[in-house]
Write an enzyme that holds these catalytic residues in place. Structure first.
Site, mmCIF file in Angstrom:
data_model
loop_
_atom_site.group_PDB
_atom_site.id
_atom_site.type_symbol
_atom_site.label_atom_id
_atom_site.label_comp_id
_atom_site.label_asym_id
_atom_site.label_seq_id
_atom_site.Cartn_x
_atom_site.Cartn_y
_atom_site.Cartn_z
ATOM 1 C CD GLU A 133 13.639 0.631 8.708
ATOM 2 O OE1 GLU A 133 13.902 1.013 9.512
ATOM 3 O OE2 GLU A 133 14.167 -0.491 7.792
ATOM 4 C CB CYS A 167 13.042 9.003 8.262
ATOM 5 S SG CYS A 167 13.840 7.785 7.183
ATOM 6 C CE LYS A 203 -1.684 2.773 2.957
ATOM 7 N NZ LYS A 203 -1.435 4.051 2.200
ATOM 8 C CD GLU A 263 10.345 12.002 12.047
ATOM 9 O OE1 GLU A 263 9.150 11.431 12.313
ATOM 10 O OE2 GLU A 263 10.940 11.598 11.245
HETATM 11 P P1 NAD Z 1 2.318 7.909 8.384
HETATM 12 O O1 NAD Z 1 2.771 7.299 9.370
HETATM 13 O O2 NAD Z 1 1.332 9.014 8.514
HETATM 14 O O3 NAD Z 1 1.933 7.097 6.942
HETATM 15 C C1 NAD Z 1 2.824 6.162 6.484
HETATM 16 C C2 NAD Z 1 1.976 5.148 5.807
HETATM 17 O O4 NAD Z 1 0.967 4.465 6.859
HETATM 18 C C3 NAD Z 1 1.062 5.664 4.726
HETATM 19 O O5 NAD Z 1 0.847 4.740 3.461
HETATM 20 C C4 NAD Z 1 -0.193 5.681 5.484
HETATM 21 O O6 NAD Z 1 -1.318 5.564 4.690
HETATM 22 C C5 NAD Z 1 -0.152 4.394 6.342
HETATM 23 N N1 NAD Z 1 -1.330 4.512 7.490
HETATM 24 C C6 NAD Z 1 -1.413 5.727 8.063
HETATM 25 N N2 NAD Z 1 -2.521 5.577 9.085
HETATM 26 C C7 NAD Z 1 -2.645 4.046 9.133
HETATM 27 C C8 NAD Z 1 -3.226 3.175 9.860
HETATM 28 N N3 NAD Z 1 -4.072 3.498 10.958
HETATM 29 N N4 NAD Z 1 -3.092 1.864 9.442
HETATM 30 C C9 NAD Z 1 -2.063 1.485 8.528
HETATM 31 N N5 NAD Z 1 -1.365 2.397 7.858
HETATM 32 C C10 NAD Z 1 -1.902 3.632 7.977
HETATM 33 O O7 NAD Z 1 3.886 8.498 7.670
HETATM 34 P P2 NAD Z 1 4.208 9.802 6.436
HETATM 35 O O8 NAD Z 1 3.361 10.815 7.034
HETATM 36 O O9 NAD Z 1 3.543 9.011 5.037
HETATM 37 O O10 NAD Z 1 5.694 9.801 6.341
HETATM 38 C C11 NAD Z 1 6.320 10.595 7.120
HETATM 39 C C12 NAD Z 1 6.772 9.598 8.327
HETATM 40 O O11 NAD Z 1 7.552 8.631 7.936
HETATM 41 C C13 NAD Z 1 7.965 10.520 9.123
HETATM 42 O O12 NAD Z 1 7.505 10.224 10.227
HETATM 43 C C14 NAD Z 1 9.171 9.804 8.808
HETATM 44 O O13 NAD Z 1 10.111 9.968 9.812
HETATM 45 C C15 NAD Z 1 8.910 8.341 8.569
HETATM 46 N N6 NAD Z 1 9.826 7.787 7.583
HETATM 47 C C16 NAD Z 1 10.454 6.918 8.156
HETATM 48 C C17 NAD Z 1 11.314 6.177 7.384
HETATM 49 C C18 NAD Z 1 12.268 5.109 8.095
HETATM 50 O O14 NAD Z 1 13.119 4.586 7.185
HETATM 51 N N7 NAD Z 1 12.427 5.123 9.304
HETATM 52 C C19 NAD Z 1 11.436 6.563 6.017
HETATM 53 C C20 NAD Z 1 10.624 7.487 5.600
HETATM 54 C C21 NAD Z 1 9.751 7.879 6.347
#
Ligand code: NAD
Length: 495
Positions: A263, A297, A187, A395
């Protein structure tokens, strides 16, 4: 200067439906959601929105592809290697298209997304090489027995990825998963689904059997939630925020105890000692803080600078931040494109407003760029921060360089570790003792020394503490997509 080709500015959008069992399907409910170009705030496509029943269909398709005697299960490792190499070739063939699609959907500058495509191809080639190399052991055993371990695929793996570097995240999950012979339902983030859909079409073209890879765009709290809770899913690989990562862990516990790798975010220290060349330190620190509009991130968001060069460093950072070109991400001159969305832009401005109200000083930038329609923001430098402020703990995920002053090595190690996160860290110094102390003592999954951000397919990437567990990339990722089975055989003809 040459005009930017129309194909790069406005790529033709070919795939907007769900990709299940090598077919393009509208969502069962018929619902769609808009994909927005963050540079213009215009809608560029209506994307089919996966609901629970679509997730269920995708999981069933994946399960069928993984069934005993399926084409995929009968494939030799060498055949899997060939398919994955073929995908890498197709990705390179369509590099310009994929890069322009990513730039249109996500706003990341084309000069970077083109490089991302090459990285994605490298990742698939790297993992093509793992298809026949992740083998078990023969183990000395007490008694007349022969004992060995074999590394088996887990089965149906779900992947939930964020919007900040969508193609890279796709490759980090899909490549090791398929290399180990698993199947996947992925997804993408609702803000940036387009490249995952196009990449899926290349898997079909390469000849992957139906159901091996399924891509289901949709909202997190519907499609993501349903995938994380699904009893037919054997493992979830998640990259995203800490808040959602916790929900994924809860979902695994509340359903079938599926394996999970998470992650999550970071609040990464980037430490500059005064023995390091200040101009180079400014350049590297701003790459660490401003790269991808700070929406990374592992961005070096907490920039610790030793006191004797602090004033000079801050002054130079202000000068450089003002020179940074923010604009049309399809233009090679733009170092920085837009933020992903209005919501993300407002979130970042909110952090700055509250920090300023608590005594922090915004010494450069801090505002939305208003001469454009999209979600553009000035590169921002902030000083006079305390470690206890909200902006020092959370963050920000925006183009914000937070500069802190420190005096001694022991002090900076303690302050660098004063965070619930532990994803990455950087250190800039010519002193070997500083290098070794920081590399050993800062709690982070990745430490960059005298550089920031270089990555390669064979390394390991992931965090400690609340940044999560499990590793992407390298051999560590194939471990995360396999189970160890032990076989003990009685040796014939003996007691
Ligand atoms: P997010 O957690 O809001 O969303 C990430 C994914 O999770 C999306 O596909 C979203 O649709 C899905 N999601 C949201 N709610 C959900 C739920 N209730 N159940 C299952 N899936 C759900 O994050 P974002 O805003 O898309 O990305 C930014 C975040 O990602 C930042 O916190 C960043 O640090 C992190 N990030 C981490 C890494 C890493 O490798 N550690 C890499 C890239 C981004």
């Amino acid at each position: 200067m040459d005009a930017i080709p129309e194909a790069i500015q406005n790529p033709d959008i070919k795939y907007t439906k769900l990709f299940i069992a090598n077919e393009w399907r509208a969502s069962s409910s018929g619902s769609t959601f808009a994909s927005i170009n963050p540079s213009t705030a215009d809608k560029i496509a209506d994307i089919s929105e996966a609901k629970e029943s679509d997730v269920d269909d995708a999981v069933k398709a994946a399960k069928a592809a993984f069934s005993r005697n399926s084409e995929w299960r009968r494939m030799t490792p060498s055949e899997r290697c060939k398919l994955m190499s073929e995908v890498a070739d197709l990705i390179e063939r369509d590099a310009q298209y994929l890069a322009s699609l990513e730039t249109a959907d996500n706003g990341r500058p084309y000069s970077l997304t083109y490089g991302d495509v090459m990285t994605v191809a490298k990742n698939f080639r790297y993992y093509a090489g793992w298809t026949d190399k992740y083998h078990g052991k023969t183990i000395p055993f007490n008694g007349d027995y022969f004992c060995y371990t074999v590394h088996k695929p887990i089965g149906v793996c779900g992947a939930i990825i964020p919007w900040n570097v969508p193609m890279i995240m796709f490759s980090w999950k899909v490549a090791p998963c398929l290399a180990m012979g698993n199947v996947m339902v992925l997804k993408p983030a609702e803000q940036s689904p387009l490249t995952a859909l196009y990449l899926a079409s290349l898997f079909k073209e390469a000849g992957f059997p139906a159901g091996v890879l399924n891509v289901i765009p949709g909202y997190g709290n519907v499609a993501g939630r349903s995938l994380a809770h699904h009893d037919g899913v054997d493992k979830i690989a998640f990259t995203g925020s800490n808040t959602v990562g916790r929900l994924i862990l809860e979902a695994a516990a509340a359903s079938n105890c599926k394996r999970v790798t998470v992650e999550m975010g970071g609040k990464n220290p980037n430490i500059v000692f005064s023995d390091f060349d200040v101009d180079r330190a400014v350049k590297l620190s701003q790459t660490a803080a401003f790269g991808n509009s700070g929406q990374v991130c592992c961005s070096g968001s907490r920039n610790f600078v030793q006191d004797d060069i602090y004033e000079q460093f801050v002054r130079k950072c202000i000068e450089e931040a003002k020179k940074r070109t923010v604009g049309d991400p399809t233009d090679f001159k733009s170092a920085q494109g837009p933020m992903i969305s209005e919501q993300q832009l407002q979130r970042v401005l909110g952090f700055l407003e509250r920090a300023a109200a608590n005594g922090a000083k915004i010494v450069s930038g801090g505002n939305r760029i208003r001469d454009r329609d999209g979600y553009f923001m000035e590169p921002t430098v902030v000083t006079e921060l305390t470690d206890e402020m909200e902006i020092s703990k959370e963050e920000v995920f925006g183009p914000v360089q937070q500069i802190y002053k420190f005096k001694t090595l022991d002090e900076v190690i303690e302050r660098a570790n004063n965070t619930r996160f532990g994803l990455a860290a950087g250190v800039l110094t010519n002193d070997f003792n500083n290098v070794m102390e920081i590399a050993n003592e800062v709690n982070a999954g990745v430490v960059w020394v005298n550089c920031y951000y270089p990555m390669s397919p064979g390394m390991a990437f992931g965090g400690v503490k609340e940044s999560g567990f499990g590793r992407d990339l390298g051999e560590y990722a194939v471990q995360n997509y396999s189970d160890v089975k032990t076989v003990i055989m009685k040796v014939p003809g003996r007691h």
